[in-house]
Design a protein around this motif. Structure first.
Motif, PDB file in Angstrom:
ATOM      1  N   ILE A   1       0.836  -1.203   0.000  1.00 41.47           N
ATOM      2  CA  ILE A   1       0.000   0.000   0.000  1.00 41.47           C
ATOM      3  C   ILE A   1       0.865   1.245   0.000  1.00 41.47           C
ATOM      4  CG2 ILE A   1      -1.728   1.295   1.312  1.00 41.47           C
ATOM      5  CD1 ILE A   1      -2.784  -1.505   2.227  1.00 41.47           C
ATOM      6  N   LYS A   2       1.934   1.241   0.773  1.00 36.38           N
ATOM      7  CA  LYS A   2       2.826   2.396   0.832  1.00 36.38           C
ATOM      8  C   LYS A   2       3.376   2.702  -0.559  1.00 36.38           C
ATOM      9  CE  LYS A   2       6.571   4.286   3.497  1.00 36.38           C
ATOM     10  NZ  LYS A   2       6.608   4.459   4.931  1.00 36.38           N
ATOM     11  N   ALA A   3       3.777   1.673  -1.296  1.00 37.30           N
ATOM     12  CA  ALA A   3       4.299   1.870  -2.654  1.00 37.30           C
ATOM     13  C   ALA A   3       3.218   2.406  -3.585  1.00 37.30           C
ATOM     14  CB  ALA A   3       4.870   0.562  -3.195  1.00 37.30           C
ATOM     15  N   ALA A   4       1.988   1.928  -3.422  1.00 35.54           N
ATOM     16  CA  ALA A   4       0.881   2.413  -4.263  1.00 35.54           C
ATOM     17  C   ALA A   4       0.635   3.902  -4.004  1.00 35.54           C
ATOM     18  CB  ALA A   4      -0.381   1.606  -3.991  1.00 35.54           C
ATOM     19  N   VAL A   5       0.691   4.310  -2.740  1.00 35.44           N
ATOM     20  CA  VAL A   5       0.496   5.719  -2.395  1.00 35.44           C
ATOM     21  C   VAL A   5       1.645   6.553  -2.946  1.00 35.44           C
ATOM     22  CG1 VAL A   5       0.401   7.385  -0.488  1.00 35.44           C
ATOM     23  CG2 VAL A   5      -0.910   5.257  -0.360  1.00 35.44           C
ATOM     24  N   LYS A   6       2.878   6.075  -2.775  1.00 28.10           N
ATOM     25  CA  LYS A   6       4.035   6.824  -3.283  1.00 28.10           C
ATOM     26  C   LYS A   6       3.964   6.984  -4.799  1.00 28.10           C
ATOM     27  CE  LYS A   6       7.514   6.130   0.227  1.00 28.10           C
ATOM     28  NZ  LYS A   6       8.448   7.208   0.385  1.00 28.10           N
ATOM     29  N   GLN A   7       3.589   5.929  -5.495  1.00 31.80           N
ATOM     30  CA  GLN A   7       3.475   5.994  -6.950  1.00 31.80           C
ATOM     31  C   GLN A   7       2.409   7.015  -7.360  1.00 31.80           C
ATOM     32  OE1 GLN A   7       2.167   2.357  -8.795  1.00 31.80           O
ATOM     33  NE2 GLN A   7       2.868   2.986 -10.821  1.00 31.80           N
ATOM     34  N   LEU A   8       1.270   6.986  -6.698  1.00 29.07           N
ATOM     35  CA  LEU A   8       0.177   7.897  -7.009  1.00 29.07           C
ATOM     36  C   LEU A   8       0.564   9.353  -6.729  1.00 29.07           C
ATOM     37  CD1 LEU A   8      -2.871   7.981  -7.853  1.00 29.07           C
ATOM     38  CD2 LEU A   8      -3.384   7.938  -5.412  1.00 29.07           C
ATOM     39  N   THR A   9       1.162   9.599  -5.572  1.00 33.33           N
ATOM     40  CA  THR A   9       1.513  10.970  -5.209  1.00 33.33           C
ATOM     41  C   THR A   9       2.678  11.486  -6.040  1.00 33.33           C
ATOM     42  OG1 THR A   9       2.886  10.193  -3.359  1.00 33.33           O
ATOM     43  CG2 THR A   9       0.608  10.802  -2.861  1.00 33.33           C
TER      44      THR A   9
ATOM     45  N   LEU B   1      -7.291   0.592  -4.583  1.00 32.58           N
ATOM     46  CA  LEU B   1      -6.896  -0.754  -4.151  1.00 32.58           C
ATOM     47  C   LEU B   1      -7.939  -1.834  -4.431  1.00 32.58           C
ATOM     48  CD1 LEU B   1      -5.537   0.197  -0.604  1.00 32.58           C
ATOM     49  CD2 LEU B   1      -4.182  -0.165  -2.693  1.00 32.58           C
ATOM     50  N   HIS B   2      -9.206  -1.454  -4.497  1.00 32.42           N
ATOM     51  CA  HIS B   2     -10.287  -2.449  -4.541  1.00 32.42           C
ATOM     52  C   HIS B   2     -11.224  -2.239  -5.723  1.00 32.42           C
ATOM     53  CE1 HIS B   2      -9.331  -1.941  -0.073  1.00 32.42           C
ATOM     54  NE2 HIS B   2      -8.736  -3.052  -0.463  1.00 32.42           N
TER      55      HIS B   2
ATOM     56  N   ILE C   1     -15.152  -7.995   5.662  1.00 30.36           N
ATOM     57  CA  ILE C   1     -14.597  -6.824   4.980  1.00 30.36           C
ATOM     58  C   ILE C   1     -13.532  -6.131   5.831  1.00 30.36           C
ATOM     59  CG2 ILE C   1     -16.665  -6.440   3.590  1.00 30.36           C
ATOM     60  CD1 ILE C   1     -17.296  -4.094   5.559  1.00 30.36           C
ATOM     61  N   ASP C   2     -13.186  -6.707   6.970  1.00 30.79           N
ATOM     62  CA  ASP C   2     -12.205  -6.095   7.873  1.00 30.79           C
ATOM     63  C   ASP C   2     -10.874  -5.816   7.175  1.00 30.79           C
ATOM     64  OD1 ASP C   2     -14.120  -6.251   9.835  1.00 30.79           O
ATOM     65  OD2 ASP C   2     -13.200  -7.946  10.884  1.00 30.79           O
ATOM     66  N   LYS C   3     -10.380  -6.785   6.410  1.00 33.09           N
ATOM     67  CA  LYS C   3      -9.093  -6.622   5.722  1.00 33.09           C
ATOM     68  C   LYS C   3      -9.176  -5.489   4.693  1.00 33.09           C
ATOM     69  CE  LYS C   3      -5.671  -9.054   2.945  1.00 33.09           C
ATOM     70  NZ  LYS C   3      -5.285 -10.323   2.301  1.00 33.09           N
ATOM     71  N   ILE C   4     -10.271  -5.421   3.965  1.00 35.93           N
ATOM     72  CA  ILE C   4     -10.457  -4.379   2.955  1.00 35.93           C
ATOM     73  C   ILE C   4     -10.498  -3.007   3.621  1.00 35.93           C
ATOM     74  CG2 ILE C   4     -12.121  -3.464   1.275  1.00 35.93           C
ATOM     75  CD1 ILE C   4     -12.838  -6.407   0.640  1.00 35.93           C
ATOM     76  N   GLU C   5     -11.209  -2.892   4.721  1.00 36.00           N
ATOM     77  CA  GLU C   5     -11.300  -1.616   5.436  1.00 36.00           C
ATOM     78  C   GLU C   5      -9.954  -1.221   6.032  1.00 36.00           C
ATOM     79  OE1 GLU C   5     -13.693   0.586   5.305  1.00 36.00           O
ATOM     80  OE2 GLU C   5     -14.855  -0.774   4.054  1.00 36.00           O
ATOM     81  N   ARG C   6      -9.229  -2.190   6.554  1.00 39.80           N
ATOM     82  CA  ARG C   6      -7.891  -1.905   7.109  1.00 39.80           C
ATOM     83  C   ARG C   6      -6.966  -1.407   6.004  1.00 39.80           C
ATOM     84  NH1 ARG C   6      -5.021  -3.147  11.758  1.00 39.80           N
ATOM     85  NH2 ARG C   6      -2.780  -3.351  11.474  1.00 39.80           N
ATOM     86  N   GLN C   7      -7.037  -2.011   4.818  1.00 42.94           N
ATOM     87  CA  GLN C   7      -6.203  -1.563   3.708  1.00 42.94           C
ATOM     88  C   GLN C   7      -6.549  -0.126   3.303  1.00 42.94           C
ATOM     89  OE1 GLN C   7      -6.987  -4.631   0.825  1.00 42.94           O
ATOM     90  NE2 GLN C   7      -5.269  -5.889   1.513  1.00 42.94           N
ATOM     91  N   ALA C   8      -7.828   0.209   3.255  1.00 45.00           N
ATOM     92  CA  ALA C   8      -8.240   1.579   2.916  1.00 45.00           C
ATOM     93  C   ALA C   8      -7.796   2.556   4.007  1.00 45.00           C
ATOM     94  CB  ALA C   8      -9.753   1.640   2.703  1.00 45.00           C
ATOM     95  N   ASN C   9      -7.871   2.143   5.264  1.00 46.43           N
ATOM     96  CA  ASN C   9      -7.374   2.986   6.356  1.00 46.43           C
ATOM     97  C   ASN C   9      -5.873   3.202   6.240  1.00 46.43           C
ATOM     98  OD1 ASN C   9      -9.777   3.567   7.728  1.00 46.43           O
ATOM     99  ND2 ASN C   9      -9.684   1.666   8.893  1.00 46.43           N
ATOM    100  N   THR C  10      -5.130   2.150   5.931  1.00 45.41           N
ATOM    101  CA  THR C  10      -3.684   2.254   5.760  1.00 45.41           C
ATOM    102  C   THR C  10      -3.351   3.194   4.607  1.00 45.41           C
ATOM    103  OG1 THR C  10      -3.367   0.031   6.659  1.00 45.41           O
ATOM    104  CG2 THR C  10      -1.549   0.938   5.355  1.00 45.41           C
ATOM    105  N   PHE C  11      -4.079   3.077   3.510  1.00 48.57           N
ATOM    106  CA  PHE C  11      -3.890   3.963   2.365  1.00 48.57           C
ATOM    107  C   PHE C  11      -4.087   5.418   2.795  1.00 48.57           C
ATOM    108  CE2 PHE C  11      -5.212   6.410  -1.278  1.00 48.57           C
ATOM    109  CZ  PHE C  11      -4.462   5.911  -2.345  1.00 48.57           C
ATOM    110  N   ALA C  12      -5.161   5.695   3.519  1.00 45.12           N
ATOM    111  CA  ALA C  12      -5.453   7.064   3.957  1.00 45.12           C
ATOM    112  C   ALA C  12      -4.358   7.599   4.878  1.00 45.12           C
ATOM    113  CB  ALA C  12      -6.810   7.108   4.654  1.00 45.12           C
TER     114      ALA C  12
END
Length: 139
Positions: free
Chosen positions: A3-11, A75-76, A92-103
């Motif tokens: 997720i960190k890499a996805a955010v870095k790539q996007l930003t 991500l989803h 959906i806990d894992k999906i929500e955690r991933q979105a929280n991590t992204f934010a």
């Protein structure tokens, strides 16, 4: 999924970590509505993408919610958490955690934290509207 890499790539690509600017650059329409206790959601309708944010929450929480829902859009792709929650036994806990991590990664970039090492991550999280306790998701 990094997720960190996805955010870095996007930003890096769009030269901003502002969730509203990123939504606009990704052709996602941000709208506000009364949503009761729901902070927001991401949806697609006729190939148009929307982030709907609760108009009754604070501006800081609205920005966090926009970042979280942006995480779902990146991500989803094609995943409907309301459908999964209502019609399946899938957690959906894992999906929500991933979105929280992204934010959290989006709103608390490494560069900001490194620029002000004397300021705690908890203080930064509070300043940018990350809900209390979610700063622990910062990698």
């Amino acid at each position: 999924m990094d997720i960190k890499a996805a955010v870095k790539q996007l930003t890096h690509k769009h030269k901003t970590n502002n969730p509203y600017e990123l939504a606009q650059l990704l052709n996602i329409i941000v709208m506000y509505a009364e949503l009761g206790s729901t902070w927001g959601y991401f949806t697609t309708y006729k190939r148009s993408k929307f982030i709907i944010i609760n108009q009754n929450i604070s501006e800081e929480l609205q920005a966090y919610t926009c970042a979280h829902e942006l995480g779902h859009s990146v991500l989803h792709k094609g995943v409907s958490t309301p459908f999964l929650k209502a019609h399946t036994l899938f957690s959906i806990d894992k999906i929500e955690r991933q979105a929280n991590t992204f934010a959290v990664e989006l709103l608390l970039p490494d560069e900001l934290l490194q620029q002000y090492p004397e300021t705690s991550i908890h203080r930064f999280a509070d300043m940018v509207g990350v809900p209390m306790g979610l700063e622990v998701l910062k990698k």
